[in-house]
Design a protein around this motif. Structure first.
Motif, short mmCIF file in Angstrom:
data_model
loop_
_atom_site.label_atom_id
_atom_site.label_comp_id
_atom_site.label_asym_id
_atom_site.label_seq_id
_atom_site.Cartn_x
_atom_site.Cartn_y
_atom_site.Cartn_z
N LEU A 1 -14.37 0.71 -12.87
CA LEU A 1 -15.22 -0.20 -13.65
C LEU A 1 -16.01 -1.06 -12.68
N VAL A 2 -17.28 -1.29 -12.99
CA VAL A 2 -18.16 -2.02 -12.08
C VAL A 2 -17.67 -3.45 -11.86
N MET A 3 -17.22 -4.12 -12.91
CA MET A 3 -16.75 -5.50 -12.73
C MET A 3 -15.55 -5.54 -11.80
N GLN A 4 -14.66 -4.57 -11.88
CA GLN A 4 -13.51 -4.52 -10.98
C GLN A 4 -13.96 -4.19 -9.56
N ALA A 5 -14.97 -3.31 -9.45
CA ALA A 5 -15.50 -2.98 -8.12
C ALA A 5 -16.07 -4.22 -7.45
N VAL A 6 -16.78 -5.04 -8.19
CA VAL A 6 -17.34 -6.28 -7.63
C VAL A 6 -16.21 -7.19 -7.18
N LYS A 7 -15.17 -7.33 -7.98
CA LYS A 7 -14.02 -8.16 -7.60
C LYS A 7 -13.36 -7.63 -6.34
N THR A 8 -13.24 -6.30 -6.24
CA THR A 8 -12.62 -5.68 -5.08
C THR A 8 -13.44 -5.90 -3.81
N LEU A 9 -14.74 -5.77 -3.93
CA LEU A 9 -15.61 -5.84 -2.77
C LEU A 9 -15.87 -7.26 -2.26
N PHE A 10 -15.98 -8.20 -3.20
CA PHE A 10 -16.43 -9.53 -2.82
C PHE A 10 -15.41 -10.58 -3.23
N ASP A 11 -14.69 -11.12 -2.28
CA ASP A 11 -13.63 -12.10 -2.55
C ASP A 11 -14.10 -13.26 -3.42
N GLU A 12 -15.33 -13.71 -3.21
CA GLU A 12 -15.82 -14.87 -3.97
C GLU A 12 -15.99 -14.56 -5.44
N ALA A 13 -15.93 -13.28 -5.82
CA ALA A 13 -16.09 -12.91 -7.23
C ALA A 13 -14.84 -13.18 -8.05
N GLU A 14 -13.72 -13.41 -7.38
CA GLU A 14 -12.47 -13.62 -8.13
C GLU A 14 -12.29 -15.07 -8.49
#
Length: 73
Positions: free
Chosen positions: A60-73
């Motif tokens: 899922l793209v939203m999970q991919a963003v969370k995985t890639l970019f720490d600040e997204a969490e």
């Protein structure tokens, strides 16, 4: 947005990718209470997400963003 997977993102038109990316950026930056838009880093973020999605089409793209970019969490 939560249902978009990487395969779906990669099959979007360029215009759809831009809109989706802008929405994701606003969403995650809003959650992080970050009001700074770093336009110089956006191409690098997009390239990283594209590479991740090519290697993980079912993610899922939203999970991919969370995985890639720490600040997204």
């Amino acid at each position: 947005m939560a249902a978009i997977d990487c395969q779906g993102l990669l099959s979007m038109s360029a215009e759809e990718v831009v809109v989706t990316g802008a929405w994701m950026s606003g969403y995650f930056n809003g959650r992080a209470d970050n009001t700074v838009l770093d336009t110089e880093m956006m191409p690098a973020y997009g390239a990283a997400l594209g590479e991740y999605c090519e290697n993980n089409p079912e993610a899922l793209v939203m999970q991919a963003v969370k995985t890639l970019f720490d600040e997204a969490e």
